[in-house]
Design an enzyme around this catalytic site. Structure first.
Site, PDB file in Angstrom:
ATOM      1  CB  CYS A  49      -0.904  -0.022   1.227  1.00 53.35           C
ATOM      2  SG  CYS A  49      -1.768   1.532   1.512  1.00 53.35           S
ATOM      3  CB  CYS A  68       1.122   1.085   4.344  1.00 56.76           C
ATOM      4  SG  CYS A  68      -0.469   0.581   5.052  1.00 56.76           S
ATOM      5  CG  ASP A  77      -3.376  14.921  -3.380  1.00 56.67           C
ATOM      6  OD1 ASP A  77      -4.298  14.162  -2.997  1.00 56.67           O
ATOM      7  OD2 ASP A  77      -2.835  14.814  -4.503  1.00 56.67           O
ATOM      8  CG  HIS A  85      -3.954  -1.099   4.888  1.00 59.55           C
ATOM      9  ND1 HIS A  85      -3.644  -0.258   3.848  1.00 59.55           N
ATOM     10  CD2 HIS A  85      -4.797  -2.035   4.382  1.00 59.55           C
ATOM     11  CE1 HIS A  85      -4.264  -0.672   2.754  1.00 59.55           C
ATOM     12  NE2 HIS A  85      -4.976  -1.758   3.051  1.00 59.55           N
ATOM     13  N   GLY A 129     -15.007   6.891  -6.732  1.00 59.84           N
ATOM     14  CA  GLY A 129     -13.803   7.409  -7.373  1.00 59.84           C
ATOM     15  C   GLY A 129     -12.538   7.204  -6.554  1.00 59.84           C
ATOM     16  CG  HIS A 148      -4.064   3.662   3.880  1.00 60.89           C
ATOM     17  ND1 HIS A 148      -3.003   2.966   4.423  1.00 60.89           N
ATOM     18  CD2 HIS A 148      -4.480   4.541   4.829  1.00 60.89           C
ATOM     19  CE1 HIS A 148      -2.781   3.407   5.668  1.00 60.89           C
ATOM     20  NE2 HIS A 148      -3.663   4.372   5.930  1.00 60.89           N
ATOM     21  CG  HIS A 199      -7.322   8.978   1.054  1.00 57.06           C
ATOM     22  ND1 HIS A 199      -7.355   7.680   0.583  1.00 57.06           N
ATOM     23  CD2 HIS A 199      -7.737   9.761   0.017  1.00 57.06           C
ATOM     24  CE1 HIS A 199      -7.764   7.686  -0.679  1.00 57.06           C
ATOM     25  NE2 HIS A 199      -8.017   8.934  -1.053  1.00 57.06           N
ATOM     26  CG  HIS A 219      -9.210  14.040  -0.942  1.00 61.77           C
ATOM     27  ND1 HIS A 219      -8.238  14.208  -1.903  1.00 61.77           N
ATOM     28  CD2 HIS A 219      -9.632  12.763  -1.070  1.00 61.77           C
ATOM     29  CE1 HIS A 219      -8.085  13.087  -2.591  1.00 61.77           C
ATOM     30  NE2 HIS A 219      -8.922  12.196  -2.108  1.00 61.77           N
TER      31      HIS A 219
END
Ligand code: 5GP
Ligand code: ZN
Length: 125
Positions: free
Chosen positions: A13, A16, A39, A55, A105, A110, A112, A114
């Site tokens: 990953c 990770c 990002d 994870h 999308g 993992h 996250h 935004h």
């Protein structure tokens, strides 16, 4: 804070690997349970990701056992958004987004969040 997660580190990953510092990233915030970083392909003046160190593949995998961790992450968002330069609410603010699965999308599996902000126009959205 007590956080119990069944999953830990997935060697395949990318996030990770970022947590393990095997792939470099620009840190926004770090503690024992979470990591936040810029990002790599930002589409707003402020665009960072907030992830659990464990994870967890997606929001679809979140259950009651993650409540403390999820609460911890959500409580960090307002502080980190301002720290990273989002304009204060309500004239400013930010977008908080968790793409989940194919229809959502999601590209990196993992979990996250935004956080997108800063003056418009943005590349997307
Ligand atoms: P998703 O579409 O899964 O919600 O978003 C994944 C995000 O991770 C994308 O916005 C993408 O730019 C970002 N990303 C993918 N690989 C890397 C990387 O190696 N480093 C950083 N900093 N961001 C990444
Ligand atoms: Zn992972």
């Amino acid at each position: 804070m007590s956080v119990h997660t069944h999953s830990e580190h997935d060697p395949n990953c990318i996030f990770c690997k970022i947590v393990a510092k095997q792939i470099p990233s620009k840190v926004v915030y770090e503690d024992d349970h979470v990591y936040a970083f810029h990002d790599i392909n930002p589409w707003a003046p402020v665009h960072f990701l907030l992830i659990p160190k464990a994870h967890i593949p997606s929001m679809a995998h979140v259950g009651a056992e993650h409540a403390a961790l999820m609460g911890h992450m959500m409580a960090l968002v307002p502080r980190l958004a301002l720290q990273e330069g989002c304009t204060p609410y309500p004239q400013g603010g930010y977008r908080l987004m968790a793409n989940t699965g194919v229809d959502g999308g999601q590209e990196v599996h993992h979990l996250h969040f935004h956080v997108l902000g800063g003056s418009r126009p943005w590349l997307k959205g």
